[in-house]
Design a protein around this motif. Sequence first.
Motif, mmCIF file in Angstrom:
data_model
loop_
_atom_site.group_PDB
_atom_site.id
_atom_site.type_symbol
_atom_site.label_atom_id
_atom_site.label_comp_id
_atom_site.label_asym_id
_atom_site.label_seq_id
_atom_site.Cartn_x
_atom_site.Cartn_y
_atom_site.Cartn_z
ATOM 1 N N ILE A 1 13.334 -5.236 7.281
ATOM 2 C CA ILE A 1 13.517 -5.304 8.733
ATOM 3 C C ILE A 1 14.772 -4.547 9.140
ATOM 4 O O ILE A 1 14.751 -3.746 10.073
ATOM 5 C CB ILE A 1 13.579 -6.772 9.211
ATOM 6 N N ASP A 2 15.868 -4.795 8.433
ATOM 7 C CA ASP A 2 17.122 -4.122 8.775
ATOM 8 C C ASP A 2 17.014 -2.612 8.580
ATOM 9 O O ASP A 2 17.512 -1.839 9.407
ATOM 10 C CB ASP A 2 18.269 -4.692 7.945
ATOM 11 N N ASP A 3 16.360 -2.180 7.508
ATOM 12 C CA ASP A 3 16.177 -0.745 7.278
ATOM 13 C C ASP A 3 15.349 -0.107 8.388
ATOM 14 O O ASP A 3 15.662 0.993 8.857
ATOM 15 C CB ASP A 3 15.498 -0.485 5.924
ATOM 16 N N ALA A 4 14.294 -0.797 8.824
ATOM 17 C CA ALA A 4 13.448 -0.268 9.898
ATOM 18 C C ALA A 4 14.240 -0.176 11.198
ATOM 19 O O ALA A 4 14.123 0.815 11.933
ATOM 20 C CB ALA A 4 12.212 -1.142 10.078
ATOM 21 N N LEU A 5 15.065 -1.181 11.476
ATOM 22 C CA LEU A 5 15.909 -1.119 12.674
ATOM 23 C C LEU A 5 16.892 0.047 12.587
ATOM 24 O O LEU A 5 17.106 0.776 13.558
ATOM 25 C CB LEU A 5 16.666 -2.435 12.864
ATOM 26 N N GLY A 6 17.479 0.236 11.410
ATOM 27 C CA GLY A 6 18.419 1.342 11.215
ATOM 28 C C GLY A 6 17.750 2.693 11.407
ATOM 29 O O GLY A 6 18.303 3.587 12.061
ATOM 30 N N ARG A 7 16.545 2.874 10.853
ATOM 31 C CA ARG A 7 15.823 4.142 11.025
ATOM 32 C C ARG A 7 15.477 4.377 12.487
ATOM 33 O O ARG A 7 15.551 5.486 12.988
ATOM 34 C CB ARG A 7 14.555 4.150 10.169
ATOM 35 N N TRP A 8 15.093 3.323 13.168
ATOM 36 C CA TRP A 8 14.734 3.439 14.579
ATOM 37 C C TRP A 8 15.938 3.868 15.417
ATOM 38 O O TRP A 8 15.840 4.758 16.249
ATOM 39 C CB TRP A 8 14.204 2.098 15.054
ATOM 40 N N LEU A 9 17.077 3.248 15.157
ATOM 41 C CA LEU A 9 18.278 3.578 15.920
ATOM 42 C C LEU A 9 18.844 4.945 15.548
ATOM 43 O O LEU A 9 19.489 5.596 16.364
ATOM 44 C CB LEU A 9 19.338 2.492 15.731
ATOM 45 N N ASP A 10 18.606 5.417 14.323
ATOM 46 C CA ASP A 10 19.114 6.712 13.864
ATOM 47 C C ASP A 10 18.063 7.807 13.932
ATOM 48 O O ASP A 10 18.223 8.848 13.302
ATOM 49 C CB ASP A 10 19.621 6.603 12.418
ATOM 50 N N LEU A 11 17.001 7.580 14.683
ATOM 51 C CA LEU A 11 15.881 8.516 14.716
ATOM 52 C C LEU A 11 16.322 9.922 15.102
ATOM 53 O O LEU A 11 15.846 10.904 14.551
ATOM 54 C CB LEU A 11 14.799 8.014 15.677
ATOM 55 N N GLY A 12 17.268 10.020 16.019
ATOM 56 C CA GLY A 12 17.730 11.341 16.446
ATOM 57 C C GLY A 12 18.377 12.129 15.325
ATOM 58 O O GLY A 12 18.213 13.334 15.223
ATOM 59 N N SER A 13 19.101 11.450 14.428
ATOM 60 C CA SER A 13 19.785 12.166 13.350
ATOM 61 C C SER A 13 18.915 12.283 12.097
ATOM 62 O O SER A 13 19.019 13.263 11.363
ATOM 63 C CB SER A 13 21.110 11.480 13.012
ATOM 64 N N SER A 14 18.053 11.312 11.854
ATOM 65 C CA SER A 14 17.261 11.356 10.627
ATOM 66 C C SER A 14 15.893 11.986 10.828
ATOM 67 O O SER A 14 15.333 12.571 9.909
ATOM 68 C CB SER A 14 17.073 9.934 10.069
ATOM 69 N N GLY A 15 15.325 11.835 12.010
ATOM 70 C CA GLY A 15 14.004 12.385 12.287
ATOM 71 C C GLY A 15 12.882 11.586 11.650
ATOM 72 O O GLY A 15 11.725 11.968 11.724
ATOM 73 N N VAL A 16 13.195 10.442 11.021
ATOM 74 C CA VAL A 16 12.189 9.630 10.348
ATOM 75 C C VAL A 16 11.900 8.401 11.212
ATOM 76 O O VAL A 16 12.810 7.644 11.551
ATOM 77 C CB VAL A 16 12.674 9.186 8.947
ATOM 78 N N GLU A 17 10.624 8.246 11.556
ATOM 79 C CA GLU A 17 10.239 7.081 12.349
ATOM 80 C C GLU A 17 10.331 5.822 11.498
ATOM 81 O O GLU A 17 10.135 5.867 10.285
ATOM 82 C CB GLU A 17 8.792 7.227 12.850
ATOM 83 N N PRO A 18 10.575 4.687 12.147
ATOM 84 C CA PRO A 18 10.606 3.432 11.382
ATOM 85 C C PRO A 18 9.202 3.044 10.944
ATOM 86 O O PRO A 18 8.212 3.523 11.490
ATOM 87 C CB PRO A 18 11.144 2.420 12.398
ATOM 88 N N VAL A 19 9.135 2.180 9.976
ATOM 89 C CA VAL A 19 7.858 1.583 9.605
ATOM 90 C C VAL A 19 7.634 0.480 10.635
ATOM 91 O O VAL A 19 8.292 -0.564 10.601
ATOM 92 C CB VAL A 19 7.896 1.016 8.168
ATOM 93 N N TRP A 20 6.720 0.737 11.560
ATOM 94 C CA TRP A 20 6.551 -0.165 12.698
ATOM 95 C C TRP A 20 6.187 -1.580 12.256
ATOM 96 O O TRP A 20 6.591 -2.560 12.875
ATOM 97 C CB TRP A 20 5.512 0.395 13.671
ATOM 98 N N ALA A 21 5.438 -1.694 11.190
ATOM 99 C CA ALA A 21 5.029 -3.017 10.711
ATOM 100 C C ALA A 21 6.217 -3.833 10.191
ATOM 101 O O ALA A 21 6.154 -5.066 10.147
ATOM 102 C CB ALA A 21 3.988 -2.877 9.613
ATOM 103 N N ASP A 22 7.297 -3.165 9.809
ATOM 104 C CA ASP A 22 8.471 -3.864 9.301
ATOM 105 C C ASP A 22 9.373 -4.388 10.418
ATOM 106 O O ASP A 22 10.251 -5.210 10.169
ATOM 107 C CB ASP A 22 9.298 -2.949 8.389
ATOM 108 N N LEU A 23 9.187 -3.894 11.621
ATOM 109 C CA LEU A 23 10.014 -4.350 12.741
ATOM 110 C C LEU A 23 9.479 -5.691 13.214
ATOM 111 O O LEU A 23 8.437 -5.782 13.856
ATOM 112 C CB LEU A 23 9.998 -3.325 13.874
#
Length: 194
Positions: free
Chosen positions: A64-86
């Motif tokens: 869950i925390d990793d998915a939140l981090g990816r979502w918030l850093d989407l602009g810099s990482s370009g990787v979408e979160p795993v929606w099912a993990d949110l």
Amino acid sequence: MSLGDAVLTFVSVFVAALLAFYLEGLRERRATADWVRDYLRFWRTTLESTAGEREANQEGLQRIDDALGRWLDLGSSGVEPVWADLDSVGVNAAITFTPLLLSSGVSAVPGELLRLMFVADASAPALLRRAESVARLFEAQVLPLVLSQVTWLQPEQRHAVERYRVEFAGLRAQMNDYLEQLDRIRHELVQAGF
């Protein structure tokens, strides 16, 4: 019957009654010690059977925390979160150890073990309240964004997700503290031979 015989009879009856009273108290103390021992064995078995679940729970919380981090850093990482993990974390119930021990059973429990049980019992309601609060925050502000798979967050949406992440981190830390308390109780139960 002389006065001496009457006194001797009275003393004999009094001693017999006192001995019977003492033996009854001893029998009750033994019965109490037996049920407390059974009660504490139950908790030891329960805590030992769930000890392996802690690692799986930690992995789920990390996802869950990793998915939140990816979502918030989407602009810099370009990787979408795993929606099912949110998701949110539900704490349905907490263990309560001491209510049954507050009668005569309290005298049959080692002092340190009883202290640890009281601390865990006092911590559980706060954990439940915080879990409910975090779940309400998720459902009201984050879940609609997850269901819509809003990739690029507007400032107010970002603020809601950031706030949820902070609250989630606090809940996670509180859950870890509570689980450590349960580990200490389990350890004390083992050490005491229950």
